[in-house]
Design an enzyme around this catalytic site. Sequence first.
Site, short mmCIF file in Angstrom:
data_model
loop_
_atom_site.label_atom_id
_atom_site.label_comp_id
_atom_site.label_asym_id
_atom_site.label_seq_id
_atom_site.Cartn_x
_atom_site.Cartn_y
_atom_site.Cartn_z
N TRP A 1 0.86 -1.34 0.12
CA TRP A 1 -0.19 -0.09 -0.19
C TRP A 1 0.86 1.28 0.04
CZ3 TRP A 1 -2.05 2.68 4.71
CH2 TRP A 1 -1.06 2.54 5.75
N GLU B 1 0.60 -2.69 12.13
CA GLU B 1 0.60 -4.30 12.21
C GLU B 1 0.87 -4.80 13.43
OE1 GLU B 1 3.44 -5.04 9.14
OE2 GLU B 1 1.67 -4.65 7.48
N LYS C 1 2.48 0.24 15.91
CA LYS C 1 3.79 0.07 15.20
C LYS C 1 3.92 1.42 14.56
CE LYS C 1 6.13 -2.52 11.66
NZ LYS C 1 5.71 -3.77 10.68
C1 BGC Z 1 4.67 -1.65 7.38
C2 BGC Z 1 3.75 -1.74 6.31
C3 BGC Z 1 4.52 -1.38 5.15
C4 BGC Z 1 5.56 -2.45 4.82
C5 BGC Z 1 6.40 -2.19 3.68
C6 BGC Z 1 5.90 -2.78 7.14
O1 BGC Z 1 6.70 -2.76 8.12
O2 BGC Z 1 4.34 -1.83 8.54
O3 BGC Z 1 2.63 -0.67 6.59
O4 BGC Z 1 3.56 -1.50 4.19
O5 BGC Z 1 6.48 -2.38 5.95
O6 BGC Z 1 6.98 -0.80 3.68
#
Ligand code: BGC
Length: 764
Positions: A350, A492, A605
């Site tokens: 995203w 996350e 996070k």
């Molecule tokens: C983040 C995500 C992100 C991904 C790639 C993850 O650590 O929590 O939101 O899309 O990294 O950058």
Amino acid sequence: MGMDYSRIEDWILREDSFDPEKLGKCEAVMSLGNGYLGLRSATEERYLNETRGLFVAGTFNKFDENEVTELPNAADMTAMSLTINGEKFSLTEGTTEDYTRELNIRTGELKRSMLWTSPKGTKVRLAFYRIVSLKRLHVIAQRVEITAVDSDVKVELKSGINGKMTNTGSQHFSDGDKRFYDKRIIQFVQTTGQSKIDFVDTTVHKLELEGNVLPLEAEVYIEKREIFAGYTVEAEAGQTLVIEKYSSVYTSRDLDVEGKTVAQLQELALETSKELESLGYEALREESARQWEEEVWNLAPIQIEGNGMDNFAVHFAQYHLRLMVPAHDARMNIGAKGLSGEGYKGHTFWDTEVFLLPYYIFTDPKTARKLEEYRYLSLPGAHAKAEHNNYKGAMFPWESAWLDDGEVTPEYMDVDILTGKPNKVWSGFIEQHITSDVAFGVWQYSVITGDEDYMERYGYELIMDTAIFWASRLEQGGDGKLHINDVVGPDEYREHVNDNAFTNYMAHWNMQKAMEYYHLLKEEKPEIYERLNGKLHLDEAYGAWKEACEKLYLPTPTEENVLPQDDRYLSCRDIDLSKYKAQEHVGGITRDYNLEQINQIQVSKQADVLVLFFLLEDIFPQEVKKASWEHYEARTLHDSSLSLSTHSVLACDMGEKAMAYDRFRKAATIDLGPFMGSSNAGIHAASFGGVWECVVYGFGGVRMLGGNLRINPSLPDEWTKLSYTIIWKGQKLAVEVTKGTVSVKNLTGTKQVELEVNGEKCVL
Ligand code: BGC
């Protein structure tokens, strides 16, 4: 617009001492590229802790059934082994003086120079130069100057193509055809194991002593997966030996050579080598630097006055934003680490729609369209994912790679610190907001650019198809409402939550937009309506959207005006987070608690609810934004590089300039900052988009709101002036902001532009 780009020092990222233990930082942040090739800036001479990397956008391969597809690390052509009077050149031996390594972000050239004295006392001055051409997608050019300082030297060079590269151990390529043409040009063909993409790597050297081209008499070394040439040259004290090396990569996936056989690619690469050789390094550097000027610095000028570091940071972001974007091919998208490392396997998240797309939409709409076409072309994978999960419509993969790969998020990663078992990565299963993020990207792109052709071919369909997914995804609750249960929202650290505010509101937005477009198509574009109705059964879908929008549960703010992130967040316990807030490395909390425990704590996070305020700015009142910002910021560890920029932009919107500036500075140092290990696996692509968002959306005050352009700038105390350009519906606008003034000029001037500046409606 009068940007002052003249001071060379404003464009240089410099390292002034060499540390063989900390190579990853410069390899990544100083990487070179052009959106097709991405080359880590590993040094010519090799070191134990180096991570060399050359990536070609879109050439995904799956190493074996247990691994997901990833961008393979292609054969290395930049290494050169130099032996001087019998001693191997290495900065870990002998003594080094006058050392610098510099990346000139304006021209895209990397330079390294030093005075080296070998352990036995031979003194040589060395300078290494390198570019990845922005003008010629397939080309890397290098130049090395070796000056014998006070004694005669014998230089032995061993250099060629090394196909033994791996992605931390996974070898993606076969051994292949090796050639040595005319005793000069070295060529190696390798093919990826599963995706069967042929790579034709070709390199040629040119040696000059005091300006005279030397005849090449190579000794050839051929082994499994490698082919090298050896040259020996003697130089007298005071003389300079110049080595130039021109390399090219063509693959059978490249659009510009589509349909050619491997033999034809080999032939083409040979011709390329000859052409590069006759042009020479300096001409290649020149034309590439001109391309940088045209494609980036003149196209999207930005200037911050008052703080040189901030000015550099936004240009540095623009540098990487160009390196990472495959502007040449809509079948590929931006990886979370760009093309600067193996991290996240080259996959697209995203990050593209929310953090990166705005930059391209406002500065380079053609490239933005490519990124959005990619989503349309990858619909087969989105349909397969929906079907696999018993849903309808288009359910976009959390991580995407090649068009029909579908979901490519790895299933397991890291280890649970309590149980010792592998941690399941739930994002690929239940981080579902990506689907409405994609729809939001389509909408943003089409409104800001006014590209109706895109909408008619792809956009309306994408918005309808994603809305069909959402209507099939909702669950009936005992309260008569529809819910979205068991998801991971943007934050996350919280898995298996119900009614994540971001997910629910964005799903609602997605279905509303589909209904709005349903009416528009029916009334104004009946042929498109007919076509899409035939394909997606819009009449039936409309009923489901209407009911879903009426019944979908949308979390509401508490009495304290805090919008609940999900159904449990606000009732979880608080712990003292100061240790993690002060951490040097991200993810400290995961070393003390496992994810199940983290789920029980009010800790985030990254920005979650705040991203919702950022995207759907006009649906929440200021008090809710402020109270929520304060509540969540206190509990957010910014363990994702996507987090700080959102906080900065929102603090700007709230009039909290000092807080906004503080978060901006931190965002700007994610890759540029002093933590030497943080960029090892590659740069943080989204954070560069985020830096631009802080400057242009945050302090520059630009926003597209409900289809209209708004500019409400507010400079931090540290800046005296901010100038930038944006393209709004094909008209390039130059904006200049000082402490008390805003001026907006229409540089294109072929159409009238309506906008709101500091609350006042204007027409340009
Ligand atoms: C983040 C995500 C992100 C991904 C790639 C993850 O650590 O929590 O939101 O899309 O990294 O950058």
